[in-house]
Scaffold this motif. Structure first.
Motif, short mmCIF file in Angstrom:
data_model
loop_
_atom_site.label_atom_id
_atom_site.label_comp_id
_atom_site.label_asym_id
_atom_site.label_seq_id
_atom_site.Cartn_x
_atom_site.Cartn_y
_atom_site.Cartn_z
N ASP A 227 0.74 -3.82 -6.37
CA ASP A 227 0.12 -2.17 -6.62
C ASP A 227 0.66 -2.47 -7.96
N PHE A 228 -0.71 -1.24 -9.14
CA PHE A 228 -0.26 -0.92 -10.25
C PHE A 228 -0.01 0.28 -10.21
N ALA A 229 0.60 1.18 -10.43
CA ALA A 229 0.14 2.75 -10.45
C ALA A 229 0.45 3.00 -8.86
N GLY A 230 0.98 2.89 -8.09
CA GLY A 230 0.39 3.45 -6.98
C GLY A 230 -1.16 2.89 -6.06
N ASP A 231 -1.66 2.21 -7.03
CA ASP A 231 -3.22 1.70 -6.45
C ASP A 231 -3.11 -0.72 -6.62
N PRO A 232 -3.41 -0.82 -4.84
CA PRO A 232 -4.15 -2.16 -5.28
C PRO A 232 -4.08 -2.15 -7.30
N LEU A 233 -3.63 -3.43 -7.34
CA LEU A 233 -4.79 -3.97 -8.79
C LEU A 233 -5.33 -4.15 -8.94
N ASN A 234 -6.17 -3.89 -9.97
CA ASN A 234 -7.77 -3.97 -9.73
C ASN A 234 -7.57 -5.16 -10.95
#
Lengths: 199, 254
Positions: B199-206
């Motif tokens: 995760d990046f910043a609380g969301d799955p990596l984009n």
């Protein structure tokens, strides 16, 4: 105690001076190459003035030459303290003596005595030693911002330390410019830094 | 990422892209560089056979040893408040943002090889069943810029234990979907802040930040944080890396 009057610069000072000249050239050239990868100011250094050819090459030079710079500095400082060269030749320096010598220098009335530093020289040498110390300390933090994060914090954090390193470089390069201009103006000061003997 | 998001991110990071293009130009024009001139016009500073290239490479190996000695496995990288996170977080790779790999997360598996007891590939869902750690740390790029981000995922040390890796081995290596590859020393791999990031910043990596899996290792420079990881291996044979093989210092510890 008086040194032989014709001896201008002790051997250790001459050796470390020239090793330092090489080390500073390598550090500044490679440092400018590293700077160009992510400039702090909207200007870059011309590629011909940089060392290393690309970022990886510049970093490799910088982190190799740092050992030369640091080892040489330790020899100089060790000698300077043990022989009292630093205390005897660079101190004391007072605002009054600096002003007096600066006024004389600007009127081209400051005599150059080999082996004796006037007050303006003392001030400039002490300043460049200070910039050198700042360059080393800030450079260590940039190299090891996590292992030395206490020191990084003391100096204001990683982004601030990049600026401090840049300021230290600017101070050193500014000193070198004045230093070279003065040697060009008074060329008889050059041979004693090689032979140690004043004519 | 939607095309709109992609465009916004690209615009925000145009300077970095321009820099990247310049870097590639410089890299292509190495023979004009001072080192190349000094060392007899190698095509590639540091990978040539000139005396200076060899000297620089052996100094770099010496610096690897010094850094490994300086590395304190218990010293944590500074952490930051959520309000200090850099937004938007810079995209950075050896190519432009339009060329990032587009990986189907459902078909993806982490391949394991080398000195590992259980080499069963891991799906994302299974990685998410392991305890997760989160951190807000500063990513420092080898170029000098830095940015604060929030990453979370599985601590690599715990994962290595789980798969029965030989923790006395020297290296952990990564191979990525974008042909990038890198490797780190085992001591740094076991550092508590070294995480296999989901995760990046609380969301799955984009797509821009290394989806579906990247390494986050705040005790090393940014290029030692490979993205789009497909395979992990444990070895005693020096694996090198994409930039490391071109002359970046291998250890590159912070």
């Amino acid at each position: 105690m008086s040194l032989p009057s014709r001896r201008a610069h002790p051997l250790v000072v001459r050796l470390t001076h020239w090793v330092n000249a090489v080390a500073i050239t390598l550090m500044v050239g490679s440092g400018w190459g590293i700077y160009n990868a992510s400039p702090l100011l909207p200007v870059r250094f011309p590629p011909w003035a940089t060392l290393g050819g690309w970022l990886g090459g510049s970093i490799a030079w910088h982190l190799a030459a740092m050992w030369l710079l640091a080892g040489n500095a330790l020899v100089y400082l060790g000698y300077g303290l043990a022989s009292r060269h630093l205390a005897r030749d660079l101190l004391p320096v007072t605002p009054r003596s600096v002003l007096a010598d600066l006024r004389a220098a600007l009127r081209f009335q400051l005599p150059h005595q080999p082996g004796h530093y006037n007050a303006v020289q003392k001030l400039l040498y002490l300043m460049v030693l200070g910039f050198g110390a700042l360059a080393v300390v800030s450079g260590l933090v940039l190299w090891k911002p996590v292992q030395l994060h206490g020191l990084a914090w003391l100096l204001g954090g990683y982004p601030v330390v990049r600026w401090l390193h840049f300021v230290a470089m600017s101070g050193i390069v500014g000193f070198v410019a004045i230093h070279l201009a003065l040697v060009a103006l008074v060329p008889k000061t050059l041979p004693p830094m090689i032979t140690g003997r004043a004519r | 990422m939607t095309p709109h998001e992609r465009r916004a991110l690209r615009d925000a990071h145009r300077p970095q892209l321009a820099r990247l293009q310049r870097r590639m130009l410089l890299h292509g024009g190495l023979s004009l560089g001072a080192v190349a001139l000094l060392s007899g016009c190698d095509d590639d500073a540091l990978s040539g056979d000139g005396a200076l290239d060899r000297m620089l490479r052996s100094m770099s190996r010496f610096n690897d040893r010094v850094q490994s000695w300086l590395f304190d496995p218990r010293r944590l990288a500074p952490t930051y408040a959520a309000s200090q996170i850099t937004r938007p977080f810079p995209f950075n790779a050896y190519y432009g943002i339009d060329d990032v790999p587009d990986i189907d997360p459902d078909g993806w598996k982490l391949e394991l090889s080398g000195l590992v007891a259980d080499r069963t590939p891991w799906t994302l869902a299974r990685l998410r069943t392991l305890p997760q750690e989160s951190q807000i740390t500063r990513l420092i790029c080898v170029e000098g810029w830095s940015a604060i981000g929030q990453w979370s995922g599985v601590p690599l040390g715990r994962f290595l234990q789980r798969i029965g890796a030989d923790l006395t081995a020297r290296y952990v290596g990564f191979r990525c979907a974008d042909k990038y590859y890198s490797s780190i020393d085992m001591a740094s791999a076991l550092h508590p802040q070294t995480i296999l990031t989901l995760d990046f910043a609380g969301d799955p990596l984009n797509g821009a930040y290394g989806a579906p899996l990247r390494l986050r290792i705040p005790t090393k420079l940014g290029f030692k944080n490979p993205k789009y990881i497909q395979a992990l291996f444990v070895t005693n044979t020096y694996p090198g890396g994409y930039w490391e093989d071109q002359g970046y210092n291998w250890f590159s510890g912070s």
